[in-house]
Enzyme design. Structure first.
Site, PDB file in Angstrom:
ATOM      1  N   ASN A  26       0.862  -1.187   0.000  1.00  0.00           N
ATOM      2  CA  ASN A  26       0.000   0.000   0.000  1.00  0.00           C
ATOM      3  C   ASN A  26       0.896   1.234   0.000  1.00  0.00           C
ATOM      4  O   ASN A  26       1.508   1.554   1.017  1.00  0.00           O
ATOM      5  CB  ASN A  26      -0.886  -0.049   1.265  1.00  0.00           C
ATOM      6  N   TRP A  27       0.956   1.883  -1.141  1.00  0.00           N
ATOM      7  CA  TRP A  27       1.872   3.022  -1.277  1.00  0.00           C
ATOM      8  C   TRP A  27       1.343   4.285  -0.596  1.00  0.00           C
ATOM      9  O   TRP A  27       2.046   5.265  -0.467  1.00  0.00           O
ATOM     10  CB  TRP A  27       2.137   3.317  -2.761  1.00  0.00           C
ATOM     11  N   LYS A  28       0.076   4.278  -0.221  1.00  0.00           N
ATOM     12  CA  LYS A  28      -0.555   5.442   0.429  1.00  0.00           C
ATOM     13  C   LYS A  28      -0.338   6.708  -0.407  1.00  0.00           C
ATOM     14  O   LYS A  28      -0.319   6.623  -1.633  1.00  0.00           O
ATOM     15  CB  LYS A  28      -0.045   5.582   1.867  1.00  0.00           C
ATOM     16  N   HIS A  62      -9.421   1.073   5.190  1.00  0.00           N
ATOM     17  CA  HIS A  62      -8.138   1.275   5.877  1.00  0.00           C
ATOM     18  C   HIS A  62      -8.364   2.208   7.065  1.00  0.00           C
ATOM     19  O   HIS A  62      -9.172   3.136   6.981  1.00  0.00           O
ATOM     20  CB  HIS A  62      -7.116   1.870   4.903  1.00  0.00           C
ATOM     21  N   GLU A  96      -6.768   4.603   8.131  1.00  0.00           N
ATOM     22  CA  GLU A  96      -6.550   6.023   7.810  1.00  0.00           C
ATOM     23  C   GLU A  96      -7.801   6.614   7.164  1.00  0.00           C
ATOM     24  O   GLU A  96      -8.105   7.788   7.331  1.00  0.00           O
ATOM     25  CB  GLU A  96      -5.303   6.162   6.912  1.00  0.00           C
ATOM     26  N   GLU A 144      -5.125  -4.891  10.700  1.00  0.00           N
ATOM     27  CA  GLU A 144      -4.104  -3.857  10.873  1.00  0.00           C
ATOM     28  C   GLU A 144      -4.369  -3.105  12.174  1.00  0.00           C
ATOM     29  O   GLU A 144      -5.169  -2.162  12.198  1.00  0.00           O
ATOM     30  CB  GLU A 144      -4.149  -2.868   9.703  1.00  0.00           C
ATOM     31  N   GLY A 180       2.740   2.387  10.844  1.00  0.00           N
ATOM     32  CA  GLY A 180       3.684   3.491  10.683  1.00  0.00           C
ATOM     33  C   GLY A 180       4.402   3.875  11.971  1.00  0.00           C
ATOM     34  O   GLY A 180       5.042   4.921  12.046  1.00  0.00           O
ATOM     35  N   SER A 215       3.730  -2.008  10.405  1.00  0.00           N
ATOM     36  CA  SER A 215       5.185  -2.075  10.629  1.00  0.00           C
ATOM     37  C   SER A 215       5.779  -3.437  10.280  1.00  0.00           C
ATOM     38  O   SER A 215       6.685  -3.929  10.957  1.00  0.00           O
ATOM     39  CB  SER A 215       5.520  -1.687  12.077  1.00  0.00           C
ATOM     40  N   GLY A 231       2.959  -1.138   4.276  1.00  0.00           N
ATOM     41  CA  GLY A 231       2.970   0.298   3.974  1.00  0.00           C
ATOM     42  C   GLY A 231       4.378   0.753   3.629  1.00  0.00           C
ATOM     43  O   GLY A 231       4.875   0.519   2.530  1.00  0.00           O
ATOM     44  N   GLY A 232       5.034   1.392   4.590  1.00  0.00           N
ATOM     45  CA  GLY A 232       6.356   2.004   4.370  1.00  0.00           C
ATOM     46  C   GLY A 232       7.339   1.122   3.621  1.00  0.00           C
ATOM     47  O   GLY A 232       7.993   1.579   2.670  1.00  0.00           O
TER      48      GLY A 232
HETATM   49  P1  13P Z   1       3.185   0.410   7.686  1.00  0.00           P
HETATM   50  O1  13P Z   1       3.710  -0.868   7.096  1.00  0.00           O
HETATM   51  O2  13P Z   1       3.888   1.635   7.161  1.00  0.00           O
HETATM   52  O3  13P Z   1       3.124   0.367   9.191  1.00  0.00           O
HETATM   53  O4  13P Z   1       1.674   0.561   7.179  1.00  0.00           O
HETATM   54  C1  13P Z   1       0.835  -0.520   7.258  1.00  0.00           C
HETATM   55  C2  13P Z   1      -0.394  -0.189   6.512  1.00  0.00           C
HETATM   56  O5  13P Z   1      -1.143   0.696   6.892  1.00  0.00           O
HETATM   57  C3  13P Z   1      -0.669  -0.926   5.271  1.00  0.00           C
HETATM   58  O6  13P Z   1      -1.935  -0.659   4.792  1.00  0.00           O
END
Ligand code: 13P
Length: 251
Positions: free
Chosen positions: A9-11, A96, A98, A168, A174, A214, A235-236
């Site tokens: 997930n590149w956000k 998600h 977020e 999640e 993050g 993470s 994510g990251g």
């Molecule tokens: P991180 O891997 O950056 O913690 O993010 C996880 C995430 O929200 C994937 O959708």
């Protein structure tokens, strides 16, 4: 055997050019091979979907990060599931944390998004997870139960078969603080139990449940080794082709 998935997930990251470059780098690595039964998926921003589709091989799946709860009409700025499908994607992330927390997406909105996604031929990657204070108060199973019930359990069995779930925990996203493999396993097993209660044990056994929060090359192997963890929503670490590929190879 349940399908394993590693999804990136590149956000809200990468310009179109950076995104295409990242997709090309990933494609080169994926071309060297991925473990058997592992589906790789990338979820770039909407604007990148068609270009990223052109550069990833047809073995790699493409996802959007969100879709509208509406099908079409006067909803400025929205992107429908059907549009996403027509751009070449096969998946869409729904719910998600977020989106739930910063954009106030309700369980009712998410239920509509899931239905729109499936009716448009997309597989929803439905996210659930508790916040830190909910974990500290030990009410996390109730939180997950409510999210899964309201977001998914209106689906009939044929539609539910298309669903991928991602657990999640919000406190792990993050933050660099991942859930322990045991914490992930506990919730994944619990979600599977909810699916069994609502549908049946075959459905519970066949639903892919991903862990997100993470997840990185250094912890993926241990997390993915748990019985009920079928991969990750990353994510990251998905913004580095090398790290993402290393996570893919953690099975
Ligand atoms: P991180 O891997 O950056 O913690 O993010 C996880 C995430 O929200 C994937 O959708």
């Amino acid at each position: 055997m349940r399908r394993k998935i590693v999804a990136g997930n590149w956000k809200l990251n990468t310009t179109l050019q950076e995104g295409v470059k990242l997709a090309l780098s990933l494609n080169e690595l994926v071309g060297k091979g991925v473990p058997e039964n592992v589906q790789v998926i990338v979820a770039p921003p909407f604007t990148h979907l068609t270009e990223v589709r052109k550069v990833i091989g047809n073995k790699t799946g493409l996802a959007a990060q969100n879709c509208s709860a509406q099908k079409s009409g006067a909803f400025t700025g929205e992107v429908s599931a059907e549009m996403i499908k027509s751009a070449g994607a096969g998946y869409v992330i729904v719910g998600h944390s977020e989106r739930r927390n910063y954009f106030n997406e309700s369980d009712l909105d998410l239920s509509s998004k899931v239905i729109n996604a499936i009716e448009s031929g997309l597989q929803p990657i439905f996210c659930c997870g508790e916040k830190l204070h909910e974990r500290e108060k030990s009410i996390y199973t109730e939180v997950i139960k409510k999210q899964v019930h309201l977001g998914l359990f209106d689906l009939d069995a044929e539609h539910f078969k298309k669903v991928i779930i991602a657990y999640e925990p919000v406190w792990a996203i993050g933050t660099g603080k991942n859930a322990t493999p045991e914490q992930a396993q506990e919730i994944h097993q619990y979600i599977r139990h909810l699916i069994e209660e609502q549908y049946n044990s075959d459905m519970a056994d066949n639903t892919t449940i991903l862990y997100g929060g993470s997840c990185k090359p250094s912890n993926a192997r241990e997390i993915f080794s748990k019985d009920d963890v079928d991969g990750g929503l990353i994510g990251g670490a998905s913004l580095s082709a090398d790290d993402f590929y290393s996570i893919i190879n953690s099975f």
